[in-house]
Design a protein around this motif. Structure first.
Motif, PDB file in Angstrom:
ATOM      1  N   VAL A  59     -13.306  -3.313   4.183  1.00 42.12           N
ATOM      2  CA  VAL A  59     -13.107  -4.634   4.682  1.00 42.12           C
ATOM      3  C   VAL A  59     -11.957  -5.107   4.075  1.00 42.12           C
ATOM      4  O   VAL A  59     -12.053  -5.201   2.775  1.00 42.12           O
ATOM      5  CB  VAL A  59     -14.379  -5.329   4.936  1.00 42.12           C
ATOM      6  N   LYS A  60     -11.244  -5.930   4.468  1.00 42.77           N
ATOM      7  CA  LYS A  60     -10.164  -6.864   3.749  1.00 42.77           C
ATOM      8  C   LYS A  60     -10.894  -8.138   3.331  1.00 42.77           C
ATOM      9  O   LYS A  60     -11.781  -8.711   4.079  1.00 42.77           O
ATOM     10  CB  LYS A  60      -9.217  -7.146   4.853  1.00 42.77           C
ATOM     11  N   PRO A  61     -10.415  -8.530   2.318  1.00 43.40           N
ATOM     12  CA  PRO A  61      -9.756  -8.095   1.253  1.00 43.40           C
ATOM     13  C   PRO A  61     -10.111  -6.642   0.419  1.00 43.40           C
ATOM     14  O   PRO A  61     -11.720  -6.862   0.363  1.00 43.40           O
ATOM     15  CB  PRO A  61      -9.523  -9.278   0.495  1.00 43.40           C
ATOM     16  N   PHE A  62      -9.394  -6.007  -0.001  1.00 40.21           N
ATOM     17  CA  PHE A  62     -10.139  -4.809  -0.681  1.00 40.21           C
ATOM     18  C   PHE A  62      -9.420  -4.580  -2.073  1.00 40.21           C
ATOM     19  O   PHE A  62      -8.175  -5.239  -2.150  1.00 40.21           O
ATOM     20  CB  PHE A  62      -9.950  -3.613   0.344  1.00 40.21           C
ATOM     21  N   SER A  63      -9.897  -3.730  -2.862  1.00 39.44           N
ATOM     22  CA  SER A  63      -9.252  -3.518  -4.016  1.00 39.44           C
ATOM     23  C   SER A  63      -8.350  -2.181  -3.712  1.00 39.44           C
ATOM     24  O   SER A  63      -8.936  -1.092  -3.092  1.00 39.44           O
ATOM     25  CB  SER A  63     -10.385  -2.899  -5.155  1.00 39.44           C
ATOM     26  N   PHE A  64      -7.183  -2.306  -4.184  1.00 39.81           N
ATOM     27  CA  PHE A  64      -6.328  -1.031  -3.975  1.00 39.81           C
ATOM     28  C   PHE A  64      -6.729   0.280  -4.410  1.00 39.81           C
ATOM     29  O   PHE A  64      -6.656   1.323  -3.896  1.00 39.81           O
ATOM     30  CB  PHE A  64      -4.820  -1.187  -4.447  1.00 39.81           C
ATOM     31  N   ASP A  65      -7.386   0.177  -5.935  1.00 42.29           N
ATOM     32  CA  ASP A  65      -7.971   1.165  -6.288  1.00 42.29           C
ATOM     33  C   ASP A  65      -9.039   1.903  -5.766  1.00 42.29           C
ATOM     34  O   ASP A  65      -9.280   2.974  -5.733  1.00 42.29           O
ATOM     35  CB  ASP A  65      -8.432   0.710  -7.989  1.00 42.29           C
TER      36      ASP A  65
ATOM     37  N   ILE B 167       0.904  -1.280  -0.009  1.00 46.05           N
ATOM     38  CA  ILE B 167       0.064  -0.009   0.219  1.00 46.05           C
ATOM     39  C   ILE B 167       0.779   1.330  -0.147  1.00 46.05           C
ATOM     40  O   ILE B 167       0.588   2.228  -0.714  1.00 46.05           O
ATOM     41  CB  ILE B 167      -0.909  -0.041   1.271  1.00 46.05           C
TER      42      ILE B 167
END
Lengths: 225, 482
Positions: free
Chosen positions: A100-106, A16
């Motif tokens: 919430v994980k997992p997530f999109s970096f975008d 990140i």
């Protein structure tokens, strides 16, 4: 724009941090709750990205102390705890967003952008300065539709000046906006970058956008001439 | 549907009814016998008196009957009847009230006193007695209580006297007795029925209350408890047992939910790591160093995921009893050294050392793979949670009662109340570890599960002001050194 990332997963922290820096943010990354609290209370950040389950001090404790200390920094919680009650608790304690994980970096980057705009009281990602358009979501600068290619650092400086237009920002303030607290850039990096930025803007007939206040710093006026 | 209440009512009332009927019948029979006996005795006495009226005169017999002295035989209404006969049945004398009908003659029972019932000529129900008498000789009055067997000669020829009269009075008395018995018993039955019904109702009240409370239970009511004051001793254990069972079920459900939540939670972080590493690598592929870094991160996250899955499978296998055991001779000292080597890198980073004080002669007979996994997890755990510069000490001792292996390491932040949780899956001590480190919280649960399979007792303790953590493995006699 300066971001504090408090995340104990070394992989997530690295990834990140790298991604946000690539987008032009200055990022301070810490993997420990107590250290994160120290960073948060001692520095001024645009956004704090906060994991909840941290060693030595959990994220909710940091948030609680932050708000109790009167800090209004925008906080985006990034957690594997996905229950509704977890989200409600986080938001009620003063978080501005919860992912919430997992997530999109975008998506993370987009939400950070939203919080930054909120900080500067602008809802729209697009900011118009005469014929110049700055889009904080896409991180693009255009002049009458023609894209002006800027480096991430140049964009970060321009964005910081635009969002704080009418205010003089010192070199140190601009430096913090583009580099993390732990980095040690050269003494003239701001002058060089402002100079380069001015050249690029001048090519688009916007050379007088960034004003110098000798001994103080730089600003973009509220109503650019 | 079967009902205890109904069964009790049926059996008690049915039994009571039967008893009352039997006793009533017995009583009725007894009274009837008594009344009949009295009646027959009276009839016989009268008949014997009457028998004195016949006398022998010369070759013939004469019955000195006078209607005015025995008006009952000539009464126009409800008369009585008599008939004298020879022993061969030939008529000697009969009462006029008989009309054309004769009284019965029991020819085969001449020597006995015979009683019997008969329809009287006027249609009433009657009763007769037949006796044989030896007529008195003229001017001799002799009352023969029981006539001698038939004989002729100097004492005279016997004759048969039959007297009959109405038994209506007797029957009325009997009827009254039957009614009294029947009425009393019916009333008794009714009262007993009411008493039984009330007693059962009262006695079943606690069971009814228990039933009512249990009916209120729904599977979603997780905090349901049975609360009954004044429980009778016969069902005292039931609410406690039910509440205990519900508590276990609640705990089990909570554990399962926690476990499901924990598994999902534990998998989220490595999946996030994998996803973000790939996203970043895809977004900025031009930096070779960073791309390599992203691949390395993705691999690390994948290995973490694999570790979690493998651990869970191992745990499940142990707990389901499907673990195959292959006991072999194990030298523990070198095995511990090998396990330490696998954790050496992490130990070096923290400057943590191992003091292996296990007796080189110390051997065990157990499954090698599983015991090695126990040691690996214990060593890894000790290294992870020891402070920087700590020393981990491993000791052994063996005796008649079995063998013991101890692993001690300094620790910070652990409290005595944490010890029971150490063997819970995914449990981690807050403030010691977040969720991003690759510590799944399965290490000690795996140790416990494997130890259970190998019949090893595991105990954990905290000493020296909660700063020295000890894991003790106790082996049963026979599992230790040869």
């Amino acid at each position: 724009m300066k971001i504090l990332l408090i995340e104990d997963s070394p992989i997530l922290l690295r990834s990140i941090e790298f991604g946000l820096r690539k987008l032009g943010y200055a990022v301070d990354g810490v993997a420990d709750g107590r250290e994160g609290w120290d960073y948060a209370r001692l520095n001024d950040y645009d956004v704090i990205v906060l994991d909840l389950l941290l060693p030595r001090m959990n994220g909710l404790e940091i948030l609680r102390k932050l708000r109790a200390a009167g800090k209004q920094t925008h906080v985006l919680i990034l957690s594997a705890m996905d229950q509704v009650e977890d989200r409600i608790r986080g938001l009620q304690l003063g978080a501005d967003d919860y992912m919430v994980k997992p997530f999109s970096f975008d998506e993370l980057a987009a939400r950070i952008g939203t919080l930054i705009r909120r900080r500067y009281e602008t809802k729209s990602p697009g900011i118009q300065l005469g014929s110049l358009s700055l889009n904080t979501a896409t991180r693009e600068v255009t002049n009458q539709g023609a894209r002006i290619p800027l480096t991430s650092g140049e964009y970060a400086i321009l964005e910081h000046l635009v969002l704080n237009r009418g205010r003089v920002l010192s070199k140190d303030q601009l430096l913090e906006a583009i580099h993390g607290s732990d980095s040690c850039p050269g003494p003239n990096v701001i002058e060089v970058m402002v100079c380069t930025l001015r050249k690029k803007l001048a090519a688009q007939n916007e050379k007088s956008l960034i004003k110098t206040r000798r001994g103080y710093g730089y600003l973009i006026e509220q109503e650019p001439s | 549907m079967k009902s205890i209440r109904r069964e009790l009512m049926i059996w008690i009332l049915g039994g009571t009814t039967l008893l009352l009927i039997v006793s009533g019948l017995f009583l009725a029979a007894l009274i009837r016998h008594r009344l009949l006996t009295d009646y027959d005795h009276t009839l016989e006495s009268k008949t014997r008196v009457f028998a004195t009226l016949i006398c022998t005169e010369g070759e013939g017999m004469e019955v000195e009957f006078a209607g005015e002295y025995m008006p009952e035989f000539e009464a126009p209404v409800n008369p009585e009847y008599f008939q004298f006969r020879q022993v061969n049945g030939a008529l000697i004398e009969r009462s006029d009230s008989l009309g054309n009908q004769d009284l019965p003659f029991e020819s085969g029972k001449i020597s006995k006193t015979v009683f019997g019932n008969l329809p009287l000529p006027d249609g009433r129900a009657g009763r007769f007695v037949q006796i044989s008498v030896i007529p008195r000789i003229e001017d001799e009055i002799e009352l023969t209580p029981s006539p001698p067997p038939l004989a002729t000669g100097p004492v005279g020829k016997p004759v048969v006297l039959t007297v009959a009269r109405s038994r209506e009075e007797l029957d009325q008395e009997l009827c009254a007795v039957y009614l009294a018995i029947g009425g009393t018993h019916s009333l008794l039955l009714l009262l007993i029925g009411l008493l039984v019904w009330r007693s059962i109702r009262r006695g079943f009240r606690p069971i009814g209350a228990l039933d009512t409370q249990i009916r209120q239970y729904t599977p979603d009511a997780l905090d349901f408890q049975i609360d009954l004051p004044d429980i009778p001793v016969e069902i005292q254990s039931i609410p406690g047992a039910i509440n205990g069972l519900l508590e276990k079920v609640r705990a089990s459900i909570a554990r399962e939910r926690r476990f499901s939540g924990d598994v999902a939670h534990e998998l989220r972080t490595p999946i996030s790591e994998l996803r973000v590493a790939c996203e970043i690598g895809t977004k900025w592929p031009d930096d070779p160093e960073q791309t390599g870094r992203r691949f390395a991160d993705a691999l690390e996250a994948t290995l973490h995921l694999e570790q979690i899955v493998v651990n869970l499978i191992e745990l499940t296998r142990c707990e389901s009893g499907r673990a195959l055991l292959r006991p072999v001779r194990i030298e523990v000292y070198p095995m511990l050294g090998q396990c330490w080597t696998q954790t050496a890198t992490k130990a070096e980073e923290k400057n943590v050392r191992l003091d292996n004080r296990i007796d080189p002669e110390f051997v065990l007979y157990t499954d090698r793979d599983k015991f090695e996994m126990i040691l690996q997890n214990l060593i890894r755990n000790a290294v992870t949670y020891s402070p920087i510069g700590a020393e981990i000490i491993c000791t052994s001792c063996a005796g008649e009662n079995g063998a013991v292996l101890r692993l001690q390491n300094p620790t910070e932040g652990l409290q005595p109340e944490d010890l029971p949780h150490l063997f819970e899956r995914f449990w981690r001590k807050e403030h010691l570890d977040g969720d991003g480190g690759h510590h799944s919280g399965l290490g000690l649960p795996i140790v416990k599960a494997l130890a259970d399979v190998l019949h090893i007792d595991v105990q954990v303790t905290l000493e020296r002001n909660n700063q020295l953590f000890t894991v003790q493995l106790s082996f049963p006699p026979g599992g230790e050194r040869e």
